[in-house]
Every structure is written in structure tokens, then in C-alpha cells.
Write a protein that holds these residues in place. Structure first.
Motif, PDB file in Angstrom:
ATOM      1  N   THR A  41      -4.020  -3.402   3.528  1.00 24.48           N
ATOM      2  CA  THR A  41      -4.565  -4.580   2.857  1.00 24.48           C
ATOM      3  C   THR A  41      -5.117  -5.566   3.866  1.00 24.48           C
ATOM      4  OG1 THR A  41      -2.950  -4.336   1.068  1.00 24.48           O
ATOM      5  CG2 THR A  41      -4.033  -6.471   1.253  1.00 24.48           C
ATOM      6  N   LYS A  89       5.670  -2.489  -2.316  1.00 22.55           N
ATOM      7  CA  LYS A  89       6.110  -3.589  -3.167  1.00 22.55           C
ATOM      8  C   LYS A  89       5.032  -3.952  -4.188  1.00 22.55           C
ATOM      9  CE  LYS A  89       8.972  -5.710   0.432  1.00 22.55           C
ATOM     10  NZ  LYS A  89       9.194  -6.929   1.251  1.00 22.55           N
ATOM     11  N   LYS A  90       5.475  -4.258  -5.404  1.00 24.43           N
ATOM     12  CA  LYS A  90       4.548  -4.707  -6.428  1.00 24.43           C
ATOM     13  C   LYS A  90       4.264  -6.204  -6.251  1.00 24.43           C
ATOM     14  CE  LYS A  90       5.981  -1.314  -9.897  1.00 24.43           C
ATOM     15  NZ  LYS A  90       6.510  -1.106 -11.275  1.00 24.43           N
ATOM     16  N   ASN A  91       3.074  -6.608  -6.664  1.00 22.13           N
ATOM     17  CA  ASN A  91       2.676  -8.027  -6.600  1.00 22.13           C
ATOM     18  C   ASN A  91       2.842  -8.603  -5.198  1.00 22.13           C
ATOM     19  OD1 ASN A  91       2.262  -8.006  -9.456  1.00 22.13           O
ATOM     20  ND2 ASN A  91       4.457  -8.359  -9.757  1.00 22.13           N
ATOM     21  N   ILE A  92       2.483  -7.783  -4.183  1.00 20.21           N
ATOM     22  CA  ILE A  92       2.692  -8.209  -2.812  1.00 20.21           C
ATOM     23  C   ILE A  92       1.846  -9.432  -2.461  1.00 20.21           C
ATOM     24  CG2 ILE A  92       0.924  -6.639  -1.906  1.00 20.21           C
ATOM     25  CD1 ILE A  92       4.226  -7.668  -0.195  1.00 20.21           C
ATOM     26  N   ILE A  93       0.655  -9.544  -3.045  1.00 17.03           N
ATOM     27  CA  ILE A  93      -0.220 -10.681  -2.760  1.00 17.03           C
ATOM     28  C   ILE A  93       0.407 -11.971  -3.296  1.00 17.03           C
ATOM     29  CG2 ILE A  93      -2.526 -11.673  -3.065  1.00 17.03           C
ATOM     30  CD1 ILE A  93      -2.410  -9.175  -1.313  1.00 17.03           C
ATOM     31  N   GLU A  94       0.974 -11.901  -4.495  1.00 18.87           N
ATOM     32  CA  GLU A  94       1.644 -13.074  -5.058  1.00 18.87           C
ATOM     33  C   GLU A  94       2.841 -13.475  -4.214  1.00 18.87           C
ATOM     34  OE1 GLU A  94       0.846 -15.082  -7.512  1.00 18.87           O
ATOM     35  OE2 GLU A  94      -1.035 -13.977  -7.765  1.00 18.87           O
ATOM     36  N   ASP A  95       3.562 -12.463  -3.698  1.00 17.36           N
ATOM     37  CA  ASP A  95       4.707 -12.749  -2.828  1.00 17.36           C
ATOM     38  C   ASP A  95       4.254 -13.456  -1.550  1.00 17.36           C
ATOM     39  OD1 ASP A  95       6.345 -11.578  -4.671  1.00 17.36           O
ATOM     40  OD2 ASP A  95       6.518  -9.665  -3.604  1.00 17.36           O
ATOM     41  N   LYS A  97       1.531 -15.280  -1.202  1.00 14.59           N
ATOM     42  CA  LYS A  97       1.115 -16.645  -1.575  1.00 14.59           C
ATOM     43  C   LYS A  97       2.322 -17.558  -1.703  1.00 14.59           C
ATOM     44  CE  LYS A  97      -3.174 -15.491  -4.039  1.00 14.59           C
ATOM     45  NZ  LYS A  97      -3.876 -15.506  -5.348  1.00 14.59           N
ATOM     46  N   ASN A  98       3.365 -17.068  -2.365  1.00 18.09           N
ATOM     47  CA  ASN A  98       4.569 -17.885  -2.548  1.00 18.09           C
ATOM     48  C   ASN A  98       5.244 -18.160  -1.213  1.00 18.09           C
ATOM     49  OD1 ASN A  98       4.188 -17.890  -5.322  1.00 18.09           O
ATOM     50  ND2 ASN A  98       5.439 -16.048  -5.640  1.00 18.09           N
ATOM     51  N   ASN A 115      -8.180  -3.900  -0.512  1.00 17.43           N
ATOM     52  CA  ASN A 115      -7.181  -2.837  -0.393  1.00 17.43           C
ATOM     53  C   ASN A 115      -7.873  -1.511  -0.133  1.00 17.43           C
ATOM     54  OD1 ASN A 115      -4.509  -4.161  -1.184  1.00 17.43           O
ATOM     55  ND2 ASN A 115      -5.816  -4.753  -2.898  1.00 17.43           N
TER      56      ASN A 115
END
Length: 294
Positions: A41, A89-95, A97-98, A115
């Protein structure tokens, strides 16, 4: 007149050492393939806060267990380019960002997210290898019909020398190999061949003119006669590439470095690889005249 021929033996030994070392590095250490070839990514960030630096950003991402993470400035000090390997991991981009919001506040703008899957990356790697192989094969065919076989052998050995030594340099320093580096290698092949052909044209012309001069001296005369053209072409190309390397940003550094190495090695091999093959094979005027008759 510069006596290039005095150093044929010395630089032949240097070239053999460089090529053998490069092959060993490629076999035992390998190349540092980038996301284009490994899959992963890529994220382009812009920070609103100029106080955020690379080391703090890298530390924050390393705490997320993303695997091999690369963080570089992109364009200016507030733009960052982040690369990491494929992650399950799922939703790695959101993780991410957080995590960045918790560490630095809401100061980042995610400008681009790309990706590359493992299947696509393996296809890109295979296509890159095929592209380089086809380029070398086409060059071999061109030289084979353009010159006598002795000239063809010298030109091809010079090409392989340039490609292997450039890739060996990238392997030694673990520099990233991506699609732009493949493009640079293909350009190196063309540049090196062009430089070699110019000198070979003069060598063959002089072989027809002088029957009493040995090939050892004749190659030296031909190199000196084309030296001004070689210096002007190589110098102007290097100036442009150095400007790109220094001021073109992080994205273009790998490409421009590969090109700089290619210009240097290509100029060197045109003199000390391609021409020394003619000397070793003791090419004479009869060789050229016999081929002309045929």
C-alpha cells in the motif's frame, strides 16, 4: 591524444571484478523490490502542521505493526509518502488515520491511497524482466546485422556489463527497485548502445582507411576522434540527471540515480569493454573488407 589503450588490461580486470561481484550480490543478497513488485500500500499525506517530522511519523506507524514501512518526504517538508507491505488487517487505512489523529491531531490530509495486490505485482515483475530481455535481444539482432560478429560481441558484452553493474549497485545499497528503475535500465541499454555504435562506426571507417595500423592503436585513434562528441553528450545528460536527482523530489531519485549510473557505466564500457573485445579478437582490415564483399 589520450592513451586510452594503455589501460585496457587494468580496466578489464576492474570490470570483471565489478560484474562478478554484482552477480554474487544479485544471487545471494537479491534486490530490494518495491511495492510495484512485492505488493503493498502507498499513501500520500499532507500535514497542516510544519512541525511534524519524518522520524516522529515513522515511529507512530512502526507501533502499528505494519511490517516493512517506508516514510519519505514527497515534494516539500509537509508532504509525506508512506509505503508498507501487504497487510491482512481489515480497514487498515482507517486504523492508520485514527492512529495519526491520536498521535498528532487532525492535521493530515490523505491525498492518495494505492493498493497493489500480490498477483498484480508478480505480473509486473515478470513483465519487467521480459521487457529487459527483449530489449537486449533486439539490440543483439541490430548489432549483428549492422556490424561484423566481433563488433556484435563487444557491444553485447558492454550492454550486459552496464545492466549487471547497475543492478549490483542497487543490490549492494538495498535501493528500491520499482517500475521507474526498469524504465531507467531500458534507457541505459539504448544509451550505452548508441555510444558504442558511434565509436564502432569510426573504428570500422578507420579499418578501411589504414591497413598498416594495428587494432590496438586504431581503437585508441577512433576513441579520441569521437571523444568530443562523447564528452558533450555524456556531460549534458549528466547535468540534467543531477538536477533531477537533487531537485526532482524523492519519487524521481531512484530513476535519476539509475540513469546517472547508466550514463557513467555506458560511457566507460563503450571505451573499455566494447573496444577491448576487438583488440582481443585481433580484428583487422581483412575482416571488414571480407564482410563487405559478402
Amino acid at each position: 591524444m589520450i592513451s586510452f589503450n594503455k589501460y585496457y588490461n587494468l580496466f578489464n580486470i576492474v570490470s570483471v571484478i565489478l560484474v562478478v561481484s554484482s552477480i554474487l550480490l544479485l544471487v545471494f543478497k537479491g534486490l530490494n523490490f518495491g511495492i510495484d513488485f512485492k505488493g503493498g500500500t502507498l499513501i500520500e499525506l499532507r500535514a497542516a502542521d510544519k512541525k511534524i517530522n519524518i522520524s516522529s511519523l515513522r515511529d507512530s506507524l512502526n507501533n502499528m505493526d505494519l511490517g516493512d514501512v517506508s516514510v519519505k518526504n514527497f515534494g516539500n517538508e509537509t508532504d509525506f509518502l508512506i509505503k508498507f507491505e501487504n497487510n491482512s488487517k481489515k480497514n487498515i487505512i482507517e486504523d492508520i488515520k485514527n492512529n495519526l489523529e491520536n498521535s498528532f491531531g487532525n492535521t493530515f490530509n490523505f491525498r492518495r491511497v494505492e493498493n497493489v495486490g500480490p498477483k498484480v505485482s508478480s505480473e509486473l515483475l515478470r513483465s519487467g524482466i521480459i521487457a529487459i530481455s527483449v530489449a537486449l535481444a533486439v539490440m543483439l539482432f541490430y548489432i549483428w546485422i549492422r556490424f561484423e560478429w566481433q563488433f556484435s560481441l563487444g557491444a553485447i558484452l558492454a550492454l550486459f556489463h552496464d545492466v549487471f553493474v547497475t543492478l549490483g549497485f542497487f543490490s549492494l545499497f538495498s535501493l528500491e527497485i520499482n517500475l521507474s528503475i526498469i524504465a531507467a535500465v531500458l534507457t541505459i541499454v539504448g544509451y550505452s548502445m548508441n555510444d558504442t555504435v558511434v565509436i564502432y562506426d569510426r573504428v570500422r571507417e578507420n579499418l578501411r582507411k589504414y591497413s598498416d595500423i594495428r587494432i590496438f592503436e586504431l581503437t585508441n585513434i577512433s576513441i579520441n576522434e569521437t571523444l568530443s562528441r562523447t564528452i558533450i553528450t555524456s556531460a549534458t545528460t549528466l547535468f540534467a540527471l543531477l538536477a533531477i536527482y537533487l531537485f526532482g523530489g524523492e519519487i524521481l531519485k531512484g530513476f535519476s540515480l539509475a540513469m546517472i549510473l547508466g550514463v557513467v557505466f555506458g560511457t566507460y564500457s563503450s571505451i573499455y569493454i566494447a573496444n577491448t573485445v576487438l583488440v582481443r579478437l585481433n580484428v583487422t582490415q581483412k575482416t571488414v573488407l571480407r564482410e563487405d564483399k559478402e
